[in-house]
Scaffold this active site. Sequence first.
Site, PDB file in Angstrom:
ATOM      1  N   SER A   1       5.702   3.236  13.564  1.00 32.09           N
ATOM      2  CA  SER A   1       4.284   3.283  13.910  1.00 32.09           C
ATOM      3  C   SER A   1       4.015   4.059  15.191  1.00 32.09           C
ATOM      4  O   SER A   1       4.122   3.511  16.288  1.00 32.09           O
ATOM      5  CB  SER A   1       3.748   1.853  14.060  1.00 32.09           C
ATOM      6  OG  SER A   1       2.436   1.862  14.557  1.00 32.09           O
TER       7      SER A   1
ATOM      8  N   LEU B   1       5.521 -10.437  -1.856  1.00 35.44           N
ATOM      9  CA  LEU B   1       4.129 -10.529  -2.325  1.00 35.44           C
ATOM     10  C   LEU B   1       3.238 -11.318  -1.385  1.00 35.44           C
ATOM     11  O   LEU B   1       2.186 -11.823  -1.786  1.00 35.44           O
ATOM     12  CB  LEU B   1       4.066 -11.123  -3.738  1.00 35.44           C
ATOM     13  CG  LEU B   1       4.788 -10.322  -4.839  1.00 35.44           C
ATOM     14  CD1 LEU B   1       4.607 -10.999  -6.189  1.00 35.44           C
ATOM     15  CD2 LEU B   1       4.283  -8.884  -4.903  1.00 35.44           C
TER      16      LEU B   1
ATOM     17  N   ASP C   1      10.009  -7.283  -2.463  1.00 38.32           N
ATOM     18  CA  ASP C   1       8.717  -7.612  -1.859  1.00 38.32           C
ATOM     19  C   ASP C   1       8.472  -9.098  -2.077  1.00 38.32           C
ATOM     20  O   ASP C   1       8.719  -9.609  -3.172  1.00 38.32           O
ATOM     21  CB  ASP C   1       7.602  -6.785  -2.513  1.00 38.32           C
ATOM     22  CG  ASP C   1       6.333  -6.737  -1.688  1.00 38.32           C
ATOM     23  OD1 ASP C   1       5.787  -7.815  -1.370  1.00 38.32           O
ATOM     24  OD2 ASP C   1       5.869  -5.626  -1.372  1.00 38.32           O
TER      25      ASP C   1
ATOM     26  N   GLN D   1       5.306  -6.992   8.649  1.00 38.54           N
ATOM     27  CA  GLN D   1       4.069  -7.652   9.053  1.00 38.54           C
ATOM     28  C   GLN D   1       3.298  -6.589   9.821  1.00 38.54           C
ATOM     29  O   GLN D   1       3.746  -6.124  10.860  1.00 38.54           O
ATOM     30  CB  GLN D   1       4.385  -8.856   9.947  1.00 38.54           C
ATOM     31  CG  GLN D   1       3.198  -9.763  10.267  1.00 38.54           C
ATOM     32  CD  GLN D   1       2.083  -9.110  11.059  1.00 38.54           C
ATOM     33  OE1 GLN D   1       0.982  -8.917  10.531  1.00 38.54           O
ATOM     34  NE2 GLN D   1       2.343  -8.740  12.303  1.00 38.54           N
ATOM     35  N   ILE D   2       2.133  -6.162   9.330  1.00 36.43           N
ATOM     36  CA  ILE D   2       1.504  -4.952   9.861  1.00 36.43           C
ATOM     37  C   ILE D   2       0.260  -5.200  10.714  1.00 36.43           C
ATOM     38  O   ILE D   2      -0.303  -4.251  11.250  1.00 36.43           O
ATOM     39  CB  ILE D   2       1.136  -3.973   8.726  1.00 36.43           C
ATOM     40  CG1 ILE D   2       0.053  -4.591   7.827  1.00 36.43           C
ATOM     41  CG2 ILE D   2       2.357  -3.576   7.939  1.00 36.43           C
ATOM     42  CD1 ILE D   2      -0.564  -3.598   6.854  1.00 36.43           C
TER      43      ILE D   2
ATOM     44  N   PHE E   1       0.817  -1.215   0.000  1.00 41.11           N
ATOM     45  CA  PHE E   1       0.000   0.000   0.000  1.00 41.11           C
ATOM     46  C   PHE E   1       0.851   1.265   0.000  1.00 41.11           C
ATOM     47  O   PHE E   1       0.870   2.039  -0.961  1.00 41.11           O
ATOM     48  CB  PHE E   1      -0.958  -0.071   1.192  1.00 41.11           C
ATOM     49  CG  PHE E   1      -1.636   1.208   1.570  1.00 41.11           C
ATOM     50  CD1 PHE E   1      -2.146   2.056   0.612  1.00 41.11           C
ATOM     51  CD2 PHE E   1      -1.769   1.555   2.910  1.00 41.11           C
ATOM     52  CE1 PHE E   1      -2.778   3.243   0.962  1.00 41.11           C
ATOM     53  CE2 PHE E   1      -2.410   2.730   3.286  1.00 41.11           C
ATOM     54  CZ  PHE E   1      -2.901   3.575   2.304  1.00 41.11           C
TER      55      PHE E   1
ATOM     56  N   LYS F   1       8.573  -2.627  16.119  1.00 40.23           N
ATOM     57  CA  LYS F   1       8.854  -1.342  15.478  1.00 40.23           C
ATOM     58  C   LYS F   1       9.818  -0.517  16.329  1.00 40.23           C
ATOM     59  O   LYS F   1      10.752   0.106  15.816  1.00 40.23           O
ATOM     60  CB  LYS F   1       7.549  -0.572  15.258  1.00 40.23           C
ATOM     61  CG  LYS F   1       6.725  -1.069  14.088  1.00 40.23           C
ATOM     62  CD  LYS F   1       7.430  -0.819  12.767  1.00 40.23           C
ATOM     63  CE  LYS F   1       6.604  -1.192  11.569  1.00 40.23           C
ATOM     64  NZ  LYS F   1       7.331  -0.987  10.299  1.00 40.23           N
TER      65      LYS F   1
ATOM     66  N   TYR G   1       3.831  -6.201  17.615  1.00 42.95           N
ATOM     67  CA  TYR G   1       4.092  -5.355  16.444  1.00 42.95           C
ATOM     68  C   TYR G   1       4.718  -4.020  16.861  1.00 42.95           C
ATOM     69  O   TYR G   1       5.728  -3.588  16.311  1.00 42.95           O
ATOM     70  CB  TYR G   1       2.791  -5.110  15.681  1.00 42.95           C
ATOM     71  CG  TYR G   1       2.897  -4.065  14.601  1.00 42.95           C
ATOM     72  CD1 TYR G   1       3.558  -4.333  13.410  1.00 42.95           C
ATOM     73  CD2 TYR G   1       2.324  -2.798  14.772  1.00 42.95           C
ATOM     74  CE1 TYR G   1       3.654  -3.358  12.417  1.00 42.95           C
ATOM     75  CE2 TYR G   1       2.413  -1.835  13.787  1.00 42.95           C
ATOM     76  CZ  TYR G   1       3.082  -2.118  12.609  1.00 42.95           C
ATOM     77  OH  TYR G   1       3.185  -1.151  11.632  1.00 42.95           O
TER      78      TYR G   1
ATOM     79  N   ASN H   1      -2.476   6.367  11.548  1.00 44.35           N
ATOM     80  CA  ASN H   1      -3.177   5.357  10.748  1.00 44.35           C
ATOM     81  C   ASN H   1      -3.294   5.835   9.305  1.00 44.35           C
ATOM     82  O   ASN H   1      -4.059   6.754   9.010  1.00 44.35           O
ATOM     83  CB  ASN H   1      -4.556   5.089  11.343  1.00 44.35           C
ATOM     84  CG  ASN H   1      -4.464   4.388  12.673  1.00 44.35           C
ATOM     85  OD1 ASN H   1      -3.855   4.917  13.613  1.00 44.35           O
ATOM     86  ND2 ASN H   1      -5.045   3.225  12.776  1.00 44.35           N
TER      87      ASN H   1
END
Length: 306
Positions: free
Chosen positions: A116, A33, A31, A75-76, A11, A144, A140, A169
């Site tokens: 983040s 994918l 990436d 990994q989000i 994104f 970060k 997560y 966000n």
Amino acid sequence: MKVLVTGGAGFIGSHIVDRLLHDGHDVWIVDDLSTGKKENINKKAEFIKMDIAEPGLCDALRAAKPEIVFHCAAQIDVRKSIDDPIADARANIIGTINLLEACRVWQSKKVIYSSSGGTIYGNVDKPATEDFPVLPLSPYGVAKLACEHYLRCYSVWHGLKFTVLRYANVYGPRQDPLGEAGVVAIFSNKMLSGETPIVYGFGKMIRDYVYVGDIVEANMAAIEKGEGEILNIGTRRPTSVNELFNIIADVLSFQEKPVMKSARDGELKSNFLSYGRAKEVLGWEPRVSLEEGLKMTTDWFKERFS
């Protein structure tokens, strides 16, 4: 200039790639994918399909030898990090260290890191500044924060410059319904499909939503500015999930009421960010209002449903 974008099929990363190519840079994408999409890959970029945690990453970048690295791969999903913290650490911590080792070998000049603010500060009742205590409440967020420290270590040990951008966000075209910010994509897709979205936390949770185009501008500014800085990239605007739902419903002329449920594990009650430091250091501030950004985003989703 030779530039690498990890997660460049994702994104945020794909929007950064598009801008870099527009500005005339030579761009490589790494990436795997797993969440990124082939259709997001700009054909003018060189593409390497690889997990950044793989041992062969350094060799794979031999031709690129990037001067600037935009590290977006991650990994989000906060909830996934809670369910499988080992997988989260492999992707987000081990992957980052592996990348930094490649930067060391190929003598990259700078890493611009997508961090983040939405998870590192934990719950806040006023706009979080970079001086706020860091209280991540998910693996997560912990990962970060750890990577920010690794960047500082590599700066001290090897002279690798860095800028950390702590996002609020992020939403916009190409967004997947993953992580907390994915609620915009979830709501848009559900409404366009005629389905009733679920609103968790009874819609009372507060977030700070920043448009992906503004995120790209912050990254571009960080190429030349912000060395050694950790900077919040947000809007200062606290927005409840109920307010977000109502704006999207109004734009899409959706008449149904949402299904209300309690909050899920790992979700914060309130988080929004001050951007004063980014304005001072990068000359950056958000330009796209939430209403304008949601209109552009829902227009993009509408095209996919047509």
